[in-house]
Enzyme design. Structure first.
Site, short mmCIF file in Angstrom:
data_model
loop_
_atom_site.label_atom_id
_atom_site.label_comp_id
_atom_site.label_asym_id
_atom_site.label_seq_id
_atom_site.Cartn_x
_atom_site.Cartn_y
_atom_site.Cartn_z
N ARG A 17 0.81 -1.22 0.00
CA ARG A 17 0.00 0.00 0.00
C ARG A 17 0.84 1.27 0.00
O ARG A 17 0.48 2.27 -0.62
CB ARG A 17 -0.92 -0.01 1.23
CG ARG A 17 -1.66 1.29 1.51
CD ARG A 17 -2.42 1.20 2.83
NE ARG A 17 -1.55 0.88 3.95
CZ ARG A 17 -0.80 1.77 4.60
NH1 ARG A 17 -0.80 3.04 4.22
NH2 ARG A 17 -0.05 1.39 5.62
N CYS B 240 -3.63 -3.34 12.85
CA CYS B 240 -2.68 -4.37 12.41
C CYS B 240 -2.73 -5.56 13.38
O CYS B 240 -2.84 -6.70 12.96
CB CYS B 240 -1.27 -3.79 12.35
SG CYS B 240 -1.08 -2.49 11.12
#
Length: 264
Positions: A21, A146
């Site tokens: 990303r 995360c």
């Protein structure tokens, strides 16, 4: 912390080079697990010095249910600054999901309070789970979680924790995550009258960013030192009453810090 160096080496030698990303590029593996026996010392890296102040304050910030960086900045912690908006807000990130998970009927669930109560009243339950991954709100978060789900397990009077981390920045993030969840396990153990057992860290996409390769290789040349001991104020019996001053890391000796850029 040989376990961590083994992870670094495994990803460098067997990982797949991929895009990501941030546009930085990574080398990664999918699926990896480490286990730390908390009776053998506090699992904090000794092959590079970590900023323990940031780790402790971030965990206390999560437990406050806070989603604004003001508390962190007031305590000299800048690790979330890159993602905050002009008012310091991050959206419904970890603290909000841990302490105030919204339900369809308008209620809010304090997952941490429910966890502690469940461990006290039904330690053998297989439902001691806290999730930060809320699909309905992921797009409103400055950074989706995360480390997204953890589960506690009680056996022989010992409390163990397993964390599932969907995305693991091995060089910068994972050392923080190990220490943070090890500390959380010790805190929850204290307030539930249990001993700390193991911290099990399960990684999904475990990656090293391309601009961290050189730093990782440097770290692999270093030899781990004995683990320090984390001392926690025994008078604290409420998970929400801990303060920074209640923690002391004793005997921490580490090699010098290794700088590396954050991929945003």
């Amino acid at each position: 912390m040989r376990q961590y160096l083994d992870l670094l080496e495994h990803v460098i030698t067997t990982g797949t080079d991929r895009g990501d990303r941030t546009g930085t590029g990574t080398r990664s593996v999918f699926g990896y697990q480490m286990r730390f026996d908390l009776s053998q010392g506090f699992p904090v890296l000794t092959t590079k010095k970590l900023h323990l102040r940031s780790i402790i304050h971030e965990l206390l910030w999560f437990l406050r249910g806070d989603t604004n960086v003001a508390y962190l900045k007031d305590n000299g912690v800048s690790i979330w600054d890159e993602w905050a908006d002009e008012n310091g807000e991050l959206g419904p990130v970890y603290g909000y999901q841990w302490r105030s998970w919204p339900t369809p009927d308008g209620r809010h669930i304090d997952q941490i309070a429910a966890l502690v109560e469940g461990l006290k009243t039904n330690p053998n339950s297989r439902r001691h789970i806290v999730s930060a991954w809320n699909p309905a709100l992921v797009d409103e978060m400055a950074l989706p979680p995360c480390h997204c789900l953890f589960q506690f397990y009680v056996a022989d009077g010992k409390l163990s924790c397993q964390l599932y981390q969907r995305s693991a920045d091995i060089f910068l993030g994972v050392p923080f995550n190990i220490a943070s969840y090890a500390l959380l396990t010790m805190m929850v153990a204290q307030v539930t009258g249990l001993e700390a057992g193991d911290f099990v860290h399960t990684l999904g996409d475990a990656h090293i960013y391309r601009n961290h390769f050189e730093q990782a290789q440097l770290q692999l040349t270093r030899t781990p030192k004995p683990l320090p001991k984390m001392e926690i104020n025994p008078a604290v019996k409420d998970i929400f009453s801990f303060r920074f001053e209640d923690f002391e890391l004793v005997g921490y000796e580490a090699d010098s810090h290794i700088k590396a850029p954050v991929a945003v």
